[in-house]
Structure formats: structure tokens, C-alpha cells
Design a protein around this motif. Sequence first.
Motif, PDB file in Angstrom:
ATOM      1  N   ASP A   6      -9.535   1.885   2.742  1.00  0.00           N
ATOM      2  CA  ASP A   6      -8.767   1.454   2.943  1.00  0.00           C
ATOM      3  C   ASP A   6      -7.896   1.891   3.819  1.00  0.00           C
ATOM      4  OD1 ASP A   6      -6.855  -1.119   3.191  1.00  0.00           O
ATOM      5  OD2 ASP A   6      -6.129  -1.385   0.974  1.00  0.00           O
TER       6      ASP A   6
ATOM      7  N   SER B 100       0.394   4.240  -2.125  1.00  0.00           N
ATOM      8  CA  SER B 100      -0.684   5.436  -2.332  1.00  0.00           C
ATOM      9  C   SER B 100      -0.242   6.419  -0.986  1.00  0.00           C
ATOM     10  CB  SER B 100      -1.971   4.633  -1.074  1.00  0.00           C
ATOM     11  OG  SER B 100      -1.369   4.286   0.144  1.00  0.00           O
TER      12      SER B 100
ATOM     13  N   VAL C 241      -0.282   3.131   6.028  1.00  0.00           N
ATOM     14  CA  VAL C 241       0.408   4.205   5.882  1.00  0.00           C
ATOM     15  C   VAL C 241       1.244   5.249   6.695  1.00  0.00           C
ATOM     16  CG1 VAL C 241       1.878   4.312   3.554  1.00  0.00           C
ATOM     17  CG2 VAL C 241       0.453   2.457   3.731  1.00  0.00           C
TER      18      VAL C 241
ATOM     19  N   ALA D 274       1.181  -0.854   0.007  1.00  0.00           N
ATOM     20  CA  ALA D 274       0.069   0.009   0.245  1.00  0.00           C
ATOM     21  C   ALA D 274       0.769   1.394   0.338  1.00  0.00           C
ATOM     22  CB  ALA D 274      -1.169   0.081   0.956  1.00  0.00           C
TER      23      ALA D 274
ATOM     24  N   LYS E 171      -4.232   1.949   3.949  1.00  0.00           N
ATOM     25  CA  LYS E 171      -3.869   3.077   2.847  1.00  0.00           C
ATOM     26  C   LYS E 171      -3.920   4.327   3.930  1.00  0.00           C
ATOM     27  CE  LYS E 171      -4.267   1.216  -1.914  1.00  0.00           C
ATOM     28  NZ  LYS E 171      -5.326   0.825  -2.198  1.00  0.00           N
ATOM     29  N   ARG E 172      -5.489   4.308   4.563  1.00  0.00           N
ATOM     30  CA  ARG E 172      -5.405   5.926   4.989  1.00  0.00           C
ATOM     31  C   ARG E 172      -4.877   5.638   6.343  1.00  0.00           C
ATOM     32  NH1 ARG E 172      -8.324  10.768   3.243  1.00  0.00           N
ATOM     33  NH2 ARG E 172      -8.036  11.393   5.002  1.00  0.00           N
TER      34      ARG E 172
END
Lengths: 259, 272
Positions: free
Chosen positions: A139, A37, A146, A34, A142-143
Motif C-alpha cells: 500500500d 503501520s 505515512v 494507516a 503506508k509505504r
Amino acid sequence: MIWLDSLQEFGQITLKAIARMGRGNLFFLSVLRALPSLRGGTDLLAQQIYSVGVLSLQIIMVSGLSVGMVLGLQGYNMLVDFGAEQSLGQATALSLVRELGPVLTALLFAGRAGSALTAEIGLMKVTEQLSAMEMMAVDPIKRVIVPRFVAALISLPMLAAIFSAIGVLGGFFVGAGLLGVDSGAFWSQMQSKVSFGEDVLNGFIKSVVFGVVAAWIAVFEGYDAVPTTEGVSRATTRTVVETAFAVLGLDFILTAVMF
Amino acid sequence: MNGNADDSLVKVRGLSFRRNERVILENVDLDIPRGKITAIMGPSGTGKTTLLRLIGGQLPPLQGSIEIDGLNVPALKLPALYELRKRMGMLFQTGALFSDLTVFENVAFPLRVHTRLPENLIRDLVLMKLQAVGLRGARRLMPAELSGGMARRVALARAIALDPMMIMYDEPFTGQDPITVGIIMKLIQQLNTTLGLTSIIVSHDVLEVSAIADYIYVIADGRVMEHGTPTALGRSQSAWMQQFLQGLPDGPAPFHYPASDYATELLEADDA
Ligand SMILES: Nc1ncnc2c1ncn2[C@@H]1O[C@H](COP(=O)(O)OP(=O)(O)OP(=O)(O)O)[C@@H](O)[C@H]1O
Ligand SMILES: [Mg+2]
């Protein structure tokens, strides 16, 4: 059959630990996948670097200063017996850059920022914020994960550098300011005996490795926490303990390989 | 109403789900008609929330199919599932507002992530959604400053931000005072008619649900016990149904969790 019971218990604990390690590795892979992103969310990253890195500055700077000052005192007392107190700069800088900077920063970071990350993510899980995100087609890896992972990863080496730099200054104040070591000798010894490619770079590599490990443990423990208040508090403790063990173990291995 | 293929938005067939060998749902069939309010009722812990998570694709079923608007949810790949979820809203039992964002930013969140609308348009949309739930004036508050009922209404505004085709409510009435319950009931009805939504309400509040639902499924012990319109269920002959609807403490559904004999167990405790 008491021994059979304890054997069974031991087996269960071991199985659970292995399963958790497996989940941890899979989680790490999904975080890596991820990573791209992040391009879309630099403001999220900046926000996290602030709360993970900048807010840890205080404890890192205070600890760096005090460790540096103690190193100055102890180093002077030892070196003066051999009439080598001019080497104080070198001794302070080497211990900080090679060992104390990366290791102590990682340990302090786990207590200050890692535990906070775990608690924050765990609470988002308890209050179903992560589920709500999934249901909104966002997701959470990702949000939420990460940006925090990368922020921790970037912050730790920088904090370690700051720790070492302030530590050297602390050693200088005590050595040159209070104990009368020649300040020119302090800096020139340091400059000639501390090699950038060998000492500084290896110390930096250590702090990068610790950064990956500390960041990984902190976000994984939060994400994997049992979604209850008790589960989150246990996950927070685990973050600190596991990071400490991992950092100390890795430090030994890295030191053996590097120096 | 039940069974006609074309007018149901969600079709569940032969759905089974287990957690660590424990059967939660067993061979469940459901049809959720388009544009209507369908209630799923049942005692605590029978898997109502689990059922919503299965419909939303957050849990994989052991067996069976879940079709939403012609798409089989368990078989969808992640990008397709995410596309579908943009057309579904879900109201969580706790509201699940993002605690680090204001009310305004919570409602703006799906718009910011999924659209490229200019800021002034996002502002207008958010204010419209907040107006619909009566909380336009509370837009600067943080979630921690809201009462439980307000938090649910904000979550509702967030759930309808992207104008979904359906919305799932998990226990929207639990723990609310009678006035708030009334407000939420009215909101659910209003949204359903004005936005042409399909609504699924999970609840065990018999009176409230009977008042607003067009159709009711009752789940217990992992199965659909009965289904029908509120009036039809009210006339049900089944003793279990009557116990559930009237809220009697004991009956076919026992008050006690399964346990060994009471007297024997007390005596055992003395020995230990
Ligand atoms: N994460 C989980 N792990 C294991 N078991 C779970 C988990 N979540 C739920 N369960 C079990 O699954 C069953 C169904 O849970 P669910 O939350 O769907 O019930 P519910 O009908 O929504 O109840 P309530 O009305 O109290 O919200 C419960 O008995 C619960 O113990
Ligand atoms: Mg529930």
C-alpha cells in the motif's frame, strides 16, 4: 452573454475546489488509518526525518540567526527611547517564541521540504512507481505517504524550536555584544517575563498545528497531482502557496484564541 | 482452446469500463489460458493498459466480472486483493523501478516486504532473478544509470521475485532496439516455460507478438474485434484486421481523428 460564461466558469472552479477539498479530507483520513503501520518501518521514518528535517536545518538556522539579529537591532532602537533596553531579551524571545519561530519556520519549511515532498511523490506517480507498488501488494499510503507525513509532522516543531533558540542567540549577540545591553539583564528579563506554560507551550502548539497542515498539504498535493511533468510542477507550486495561506490564516486564529 | 472453464486462469465476462462518460471498454469477454502466452493487441488508446489495470484490480469496472483463479477481482476486499496480487507480476510500460533504490534493492523489495527470509537467502534469490534476465553484473547501479531495455529487464526480475503464477507485460517492446526486442522476447518465452507462468502481453507490435504468442485477442473501439491463434488471425478476411496487421495508414480505421470538413474549417479560420 459574457457574464453567464464567467458565472459558469466561476461555478466550475468552485466545484473543482470543493471536490479537491473532499479528496484531501478523505486522503487525510486514510493516512490517519494507516498510521499504525509505522511501527514496522522505523528505518523508513528515520530516513525521511533526515531528508525532510535534517536537510532543512541549514536554511532554518541561517534564517533564525538573521531574524534574531534584526530583532535585536530594531528592538533596541525602539526600547532605548523609553530607556527600556534592558527588556531586549524579553522582547526578542517573545516575538520569536510566540510568532516568528512557528510561522517563519512553517513558511520556510513549505518552500524547502514541502515542495520537495510534493515533487518526489508526484514524480513517483508519473513514473508509475506508486502503481507498481500497489501491484506488488504494497500500500503506497503506508509505504510512501505515512513515513513522509509523520517525518514532516515531527520535524516542523523541532525546527521551529531551533529557529527560536538561534534567533534568541542572534538577538543576544547584537544586543549585548554590539549595542551594549547588559548581558545579565538580557537573560534575567527573559527568564522572568517569558512564561513556559503560556508562551513557549502555545508557540509549540502552533508549530504542531502548522506541522500537521504543512505535512498534509505536501503529501496530498503530490499524491493528487495530475500525473504529467506539468501536473507535478503545478502541484509543487500549490503546496507552497496553500501552506502559506493556511499557516497565516491559522496563525491569526490561534493567536486570537491563545494570547 | 478458448472457453474450457478449467484451463483458463483469467476469465473476463461482459466487462465494461468508462472514463467520464467515455466508453473505453464495452462488453469484453476474454479467456487467458493457463501456462500459455496470450497477447492483447490493438491500436494506441483503445484501453489495453486500462484492461490490465482492471485485471489487476486497480480500477473498478462499470459492469462485468473478472475471475482470476476462481476469485472475482472486483468483489475482493483489499486484504484478499493484496494476497492475490502477490501471485501476479506486472511489468509497466515504463518499467516503474523505484528511483531511490539500487537494481539489487529493487528486486529485493517484494521479498523484503512480503517474506521474512534471512538476508543471505534474499541475496541468493535476487542474484538468481537478476541472472535470469542477464543483469547480475548491474546490481549496484541505480535505475537512472540503466538504458530503457535494461530497466525493463530489471523490472521483469522484480516482477518474478515472488514466483508469481501469472505476469502481465504492458508494451514490453515499445521503444527498444531490435536486439533488445529479441532479448525480451526470448526472456518472456523462457520464463513462461521454465517457471510455468501464464503470460499476458499487451502490445501493438504485430511481428513480435505473432512470433511468441499462443493466442491473440485484438481489441479496438472498446470491443474484442477478433481472437485466435496467430496463424488464424493472419488469414483473417476482415479488412480492418488486414489493415492493422500490415500497418497500412488508412483503411477502415481512418488516419484522421474525427473532425469537421477541412475546407470549411480553413475558411472559418480566415473569418476569425
Ligand atoms: N487517468 C485517465 N483519465 C482519463 N482518461 C484516461 C486516463 N487514462 C487513460 N485514459 C483514456 O483511456 C483510453 C485508454 O487508455 P489506455 O492507456 O488504456 O490505452 P492503451 O490501449 O494502453 O494505449 P497505448 O497503446 O498508447 O498505451 C485513452 O483514450 C485515454 O485517453
Ligand atoms: Mg498502454
